[in-house]
Design an enzyme around this catalytic site. Structure first.
Site, short mmCIF file in Angstrom:
data_model
loop_
_atom_site.label_atom_id
_atom_site.label_comp_id
_atom_site.label_asym_id
_atom_site.label_seq_id
_atom_site.Cartn_x
_atom_site.Cartn_y
_atom_site.Cartn_z
N TYR A 162 0.86 -1.19 0.00
CA TYR A 162 0.00 0.00 0.00
C TYR A 162 0.90 1.24 0.00
O TYR A 162 1.71 1.43 0.90
CB TYR A 162 -0.91 0.02 1.24
N ASP A 168 9.36 3.08 0.82
CA ASP A 168 8.21 3.83 1.32
C ASP A 168 8.23 3.71 2.84
O ASP A 168 7.84 2.68 3.39
CB ASP A 168 6.93 3.24 0.72
N LYS A 207 2.77 11.14 7.21
CA LYS A 207 2.14 10.87 8.51
C LYS A 207 2.65 11.79 9.63
O LYS A 207 2.62 12.98 9.50
CB LYS A 207 2.34 9.41 8.89
N1 PLP Z 1 2.55 4.71 2.03
C1 PLP Z 1 2.28 3.99 3.10
C2 PLP Z 1 3.22 2.89 3.51
C3 PLP Z 1 1.13 4.24 3.85
O1 PLP Z 1 0.86 3.50 4.92
C4 PLP Z 1 0.29 5.30 3.46
C5 PLP Z 1 -0.92 5.61 4.22
O2 PLP Z 1 -1.39 4.86 5.04
C6 PLP Z 1 0.61 6.04 2.32
C7 PLP Z 1 1.76 5.73 1.64
C8 PLP Z 1 -0.26 7.15 1.86
O3 PLP Z 1 -0.14 8.24 2.70
P1 PLP Z 1 -1.30 9.35 2.73
O4 PLP Z 1 -2.49 8.70 3.35
O5 PLP Z 1 -0.73 10.47 3.51
O6 PLP Z 1 -1.56 9.72 1.30
#
Ligand code: PLP
Length: 429
Positions: free
Chosen positions: A160, A241, A268
């Site tokens: 994700y 990520d 976050k």
């Molecule tokens: N990448 C990861 C690993 C995430 O857990 C999330 C959100 O939960 C995102 C990207 C996306 O971040 P945002 O919700 O700030 O767009």
């Protein structure tokens, strides 16, 4: 004993009791549904019969409009690492807002925040800000394809990286149309084979060092190391990520694992709980955004350097998130995860917990869980039953079983959660 029927009956009762105790949240839900599809504007917050609506939050607690107060174990899916409305962040944001907040110009705090982040994450030499983790990943992939002149992006099943970069079960119709090659997570042989076959067309490998939304599945050290060497072999960029995992230490999961990605994406909690995203890494790659040295890429965003997030981030990093604070939260999470695992083993419930430090996920299977395949036969009803049981005990986690501790959670809170979990019986008549 028909456990299947008992579990169904248990759940029906739990949902009914939950709804009966929340007439005001229910009324708000009906009102919301008229103007918001599904009654919300963030899909992960929806659950049946309807989500409770929060009236206020303070420290480590949430209170809903029906008057129930919860210990917050969800921490806004990791953005709430600092707890609710931490004083240093509030003070910094108030001061920033007093100085004007629609500047349309560069200002000081964006530089301070960039410096603080570059100092913390060893692989990040230069950084840019976005409004979300999703945007950060979109920008990282854009620069990776531009830098390499290639199109294929390797991602992993269950990964994700934002709503438009979701690789769970089935295809996601709203994903952006990159040329994705989706491989099983933690499967080094499959990765090596893909590199051997497609190496010259691979622009980037985008990976979470621990799959977060996919169920808190830690990446095996040898798997993550293979990604690094595979990328080196074919000249692809390794993108970590770390939107969730950056909390594992001041230098993120990459510091713990001793790995150096080419690019890292963040988000976050790093802006103290306010809207945030960032991508950064090797200067040579980030130079594509440097118009002063001939970089050809633009990077837009009205709110990229919004004064509230920048000020909040500076306060969070310089005043609150010390190595000791992060380490203590990590240890507390390890204790909770181990304790919950022991509770499930003792009760015999077909459940387990996976994760690292302060991030974990409860699963409806005995486990262990190291890839999406291990979750194929998990029973989602068990997680739902656990969710409602914890709510009854005044404890909030995600409906999908996800927990992200904030620095406000205490050892006594952990004891309280373990005691509540020990009384959980999904087959109780
Ligand atoms: N990448 C990861 C690993 C995430 O857990 C999330 C959100 O939960 C995102 C990207 C996306 O971040 P945002 O919700 O700030 O767009």
């Amino acid at each position: 004993m028909d456990t299947d029927r008992l579990l169904d009956e248990h759940l029906q009762r739990a949902r009914r009791d939950y709804a009966d105790r929340r007439p005001i949240s229910r009324a708000w839900h009906e009102r919301a549904r008229r103007v918001q599809p599904g009654g919300n504007t963030r899909s992960v917050l929806a659950f049946d019969p309807f989500p409770f609506r929060v009236a206020s939050a303070a420290g480590r607690e949430l209170t809903d409009v029906d008057g129930h107060t919860f210990l917050d174990l969800l921490g806004n899916y990791t953005a709430g690492l600092l707890g609710h409305s931490p004083e240093p962040v509030l003070t910094a944001v108030r001061a920033a807002l007093d100085g004007g907040f629609a500047l349309g110009a560069v200002h000081e705090n964006e530089v301070r925040l960039a410096e603080l982040l570059v100092e913390r994450f060893e692989s990040i030499e230069q950084i840019r800000f976005t409004n979300s983790g999703t945007e950060a990943n979109l920008m990282a992939l854009a620069v990776a394809t531009h830098h390499t002149g290639r199109r294929t992006v390797i991602v992993f099943e269950n990964g994700y990286h934002g709503g438009v970069l979701t690789f769970g079960a089935g295809s996601n119709p709203v994903n952006v149309p990159h040329d994705f090659l989706i491989l099983p997570y933690n499967d080094t042989d499959a990765f090596d084979a893909a590199i051997a076959e497609h190496g010259s067309s691979i622009a980037a490998v985008l990976v979470e060092p621990m799959q977060g939304s996919g169920g808190c599945i830690p990446g095996r050290p040898e798997f993550l190391a293979a990604l690094r060497s595979g990328c080196d072999d074919v000249g692809a960029l390794l993108v970590f990520d770390e939107v969730m995992t950056s909390r594992f230490s001041v230098g993120g999961a990459q510091q713990l694992g001793g790995l150096r990605p080419d690019l890292t994406t963040l988000g976050k909690y790093l802006a103290g709980g306010l809207t945030f995203g960032a991508f950064g890494g090797r200067s040579e790659v980030m130079a594509h955004f440097d118009h002063t040295t001939g970089g050809a890429l633009g990077h837009a965003g009205t709110f990229n350097n919004n004064v509230a997030s920048m000020a909040a981030g500076v306060a969070a990093l310089s005043e609150m998130l010390t190595p000791d604070v992060l380490a203590a939260t990590h240890r507390r999470g390890d204790r909770l995860r181990t304790g919950l695992g022991d509770v499930f083993s003792a009760s015999g419930a077909p459940m387990c917990v996976s994760g690292v430090g302060s991030l974990m996920n409860v699963h409806g299977t005995h486990g262990p869980v190291s890839s999406a395949a291990d979750l194929a036969d998990a029973d989602d009803r068990l997680k739902e039953a656990f969710f409602f049981a914890m709510l009854d005990a005044g404890i909030y986690l995600a409906r999908r079983g996800f927990i992200a501790l904030s620095i406000e959670i205490t050892d006594e809170d952990v004891d309280r959660v373990l005691e509540a979990a020990a009384t959980f019986d999904p087959f109780a008549p």
